[in-house]
Motif scaffolding. Structure first.
Motif, mmCIF file in Angstrom:
data_model
loop_
_atom_site.group_PDB
_atom_site.id
_atom_site.type_symbol
_atom_site.label_atom_id
_atom_site.label_comp_id
_atom_site.label_asym_id
_atom_site.label_seq_id
_atom_site.Cartn_x
_atom_site.Cartn_y
_atom_site.Cartn_z
ATOM 1 N N HIS A 1 0.819 -1.280 0.033
ATOM 2 C CA HIS A 1 0.026 -0.120 -0.087
ATOM 3 C C HIS A 1 0.744 1.293 0.089
ATOM 4 O O HIS A 1 0.614 2.156 -0.729
ATOM 5 N N THR B 1 -3.545 8.436 -6.321
ATOM 6 C CA THR B 1 -4.251 7.647 -5.505
ATOM 7 C C THR B 1 -4.836 8.828 -4.294
ATOM 8 O O THR B 1 -5.875 8.454 -3.569
ATOM 9 N N ASN C 1 -15.105 -0.776 5.424
ATOM 10 C CA ASN C 1 -14.465 -0.483 3.992
ATOM 11 C C ASN C 1 -14.997 -1.481 2.749
ATOM 12 O O ASN C 1 -14.141 -2.251 2.295
ATOM 13 N N GLN D 1 -13.282 -1.170 -0.579
ATOM 14 C CA GLN D 1 -11.817 -1.757 -0.479
ATOM 15 C C GLN D 1 -12.054 -3.250 -0.648
ATOM 16 O O GLN D 1 -11.031 -3.914 -1.314
ATOM 17 N N THR E 1 -7.655 10.043 -0.365
ATOM 18 C CA THR E 1 -7.089 8.816 -0.626
ATOM 19 C C THR E 1 -8.199 7.912 -1.223
ATOM 20 O O THR E 1 -9.102 7.644 -0.577
ATOM 21 N N TRP F 1 -8.743 4.255 -1.696
ATOM 22 C CA TRP F 1 -8.322 2.858 -1.414
ATOM 23 C C TRP F 1 -8.639 1.849 -2.488
ATOM 24 O O TRP F 1 -8.005 0.804 -2.770
ATOM 25 N N GLU G 1 -5.859 -0.548 -4.473
ATOM 26 C CA GLU G 1 -6.132 -2.002 -4.481
ATOM 27 C C GLU G 1 -6.029 -2.286 -5.897
ATOM 28 O O GLU G 1 -5.941 -3.488 -6.277
#
Length: 340
Positions: free
Chosen positions: A9, A19, A154, A157, A219, A221, A225
Motif C-alpha cells: 500500500h 491515489t 471498507n 476496498q 485517498t 483505497w 487496491e
C-alpha cells in the motif's frame, strides 16, 4: 499476506500520486471574511477537548499503517512522537496484522512515545465475521493503551481487494454487543467513501456515539487496491476510485445526530481552511493522513512541521472569521457565505 500488503500500500501511494484524488470538495464552500475581526491574532484559542484530553487544535492524525517492517515501525513512531509534541490525536492503521504476525505488535506499542496523546486503535469491523472477537478487540486496545477503538468499514476496498473479505452481514448487532462489553468507546469509521445517514442510524441504535465520516475526495483505497489486482480486466478499482459521499456532504447528512453524537471529519482535508469548514459543519475533530505520510517517512521534525503548518492555517482562518475559540466556530452556519 496481511503484513506484506501494508508495505505494498505504501509503495503504491509513493509511485501513484493519483491515489490522492484531491477532489477539493471543500472549495464549494465559501466563508464570510471579516475585515474587522475585532480580535488580535495572538488571542485566538484553537484548543479542544476530545475523549477527556486537551488538544492544541482539532487535528487527528488519521489511520495509516502498521505491521512487522522497519519502515512501518518508523512511520508510526514518528507520528506518535509528533502527536505528543504537538498535542494532537492519532489513530493507527488496521491492527488485524497483529493476529497473523505477532511481531507487528511493536508497530502499535506507541504509548511510550506519546504518553499524553489521544491514541485510537483500529480493527476492521468485517473481521468480526471472520474469527475476530472481543478478546482480539481488547488486545488491540491494550497494546496501544488506546483511548478508543476505530471499527473501520471498507466494503469498497474489500470488494476490489484480491483477497478481500466481503461478508458484512449482521455487523451492526455484533458491534453493539461489543460496545456494551468493552471499556473503551468504539468509533465507527469509513475509510474514504463516507458514512450515510442509514449507517449512522444503525450504529447509533447499537449504542455507538462516535463516528468518523471519512468521505470521498482524498485517498482512494479503491485505486490503491487496483494496483494489486493481476487479472487482465482488473479495472474495477479504477471504475470505483471516486465512489462515495464527499466529506462536506457527509457532514450535512449527519446533522440530525449532532446533538447526541460526536463526529470526526476526514477524507480530502488538505489544509487548515478545510478544517475550519469541517468544524463549522459539525466536526469535533478533523482527520488528515495523506499529507503526513511522506513527512512520517522522513523524521519526527518533518511531521511536526507539517502539523504546525496546519495549525497556523486553522488559527488564521479563525482570525479571519472573527472567532476567538472553536466553540464560536462549531456548527456556526452563519459563517458560510455561500455553497456552490
Amino acid at each position: 499476506m496481511t503484513n506484506e500488503r501494508k508495505i505494498e500500500h505504501i509503495r503504491v501511494i509513493e509511485r501513484d500520486a493519483e491515489t490522492d484524488r484531491n477532489a477539493r470538495y471543500f472549495q464549494s464552500i465559501h466563508l464570510l471574511h471579516r475585515a474587522l475581526p475585532q480580535l488580535a491574532l495572538d488571542e485566538i484559542d484553537p484548543e479542544v477537548e476530545f475523549l477527556g484530553k486537551r488538544l492544541s487544535f482539532p487535528l487527528l492524525i488519521s489511520s495509516m499503517t502498521g505491521g512487522d517492517h522497519e519502515l512501518v515501525r518508523q512511520i508510526n513512531r514518528n507520528l506518535a512522537e509528533a502527536a505528543q509534541i504537538c498535542r494532537v490525536a492519532m489513530g493507527v492503521g488496521s491492527q488485524r496484522v497483529m493476529f497473523t504476525h505477532p511481531q507487528a505488535e511493536a508497530s502499535f506499542a506507541l504509548r511510550q512515545w506519546a504518553p499524553d496523546a489521544v491514541l485510537i486503535g483500529n480493527i476492521g469491523a468485517v473481521q468480526l465475521n471472520y474469527g475476530l472477537g472481543e478478546d482480539a478487540l481488547q488486545a488491540a486496545i491494550d497494546v496501544l493503551d488506546a483511548d478508543a477503538l476505530f471499527m473501520h468499514l471498507n466494503p469498497l476496498q474489500e470488494a476490489v481487494q484480491p483477497e478481500g473479505d466481503t461478508d458484512f452481514r449482521h455487523l451492526a448487532e455484533k458491534l453493539g454487543l461489543l460496545q456494551s462489553r468493552l471499556q473503551r468507546p468504539l468509533i465507527l469509521k469509513e475509510v474514504g467513501s463516507g458514512l450515510s445517514p442509514a449507517d449512522i442510524a444503525l450504529g447509533f441504535a447499537q449504542g455507538i456515539r462516535f463516528f468518523d465520516l471519512a468521505g470521498s475526495g482524498g485517498t482512494s483505497w479503491s485505486r490503491i487496491e487496483h494496483h494489486r489486482r493481476t487479472e487482465a480486466s482488473g479495472d474495477l478499482g479504477l471504475t470505483f476510485q471516486d465512489w462515495g459521499i464527499p466529506t462536506p456532504l457527509a457532514l450535512r447528512l449527519a446533522e440530525p445526530w449532532m446533538d447526541e453524537a460526536v463526529f470526526i471529519a476526514s477524507g480530502g482535508i488538505r489544509d487548515g481552511i478545510d478544517m475550519a469548514k469541517s468544524v463549522i459543519l459539525g466536526a469535533s475533530l478533523c482527520g488528515v493522513a495523506a499529507p503526513l505520510l511522506r513527512p512520517a517517512m522522513e523524521s519526527v521534525e518533518a511531521v511536526v512541521d507539517a502539523i504546525e503548518r496546519l495549525r497556523r492555517e486553522f488559527i488564521t482562518a479563525m482570525f479571519l472569521l472573527g472567532t476567538q475559540n472553536v466553540a464560536g466556530l462549531f456548527r456556526n452556519k452563519a459563517l458560510i457565505l455561500e455553497e456552490r
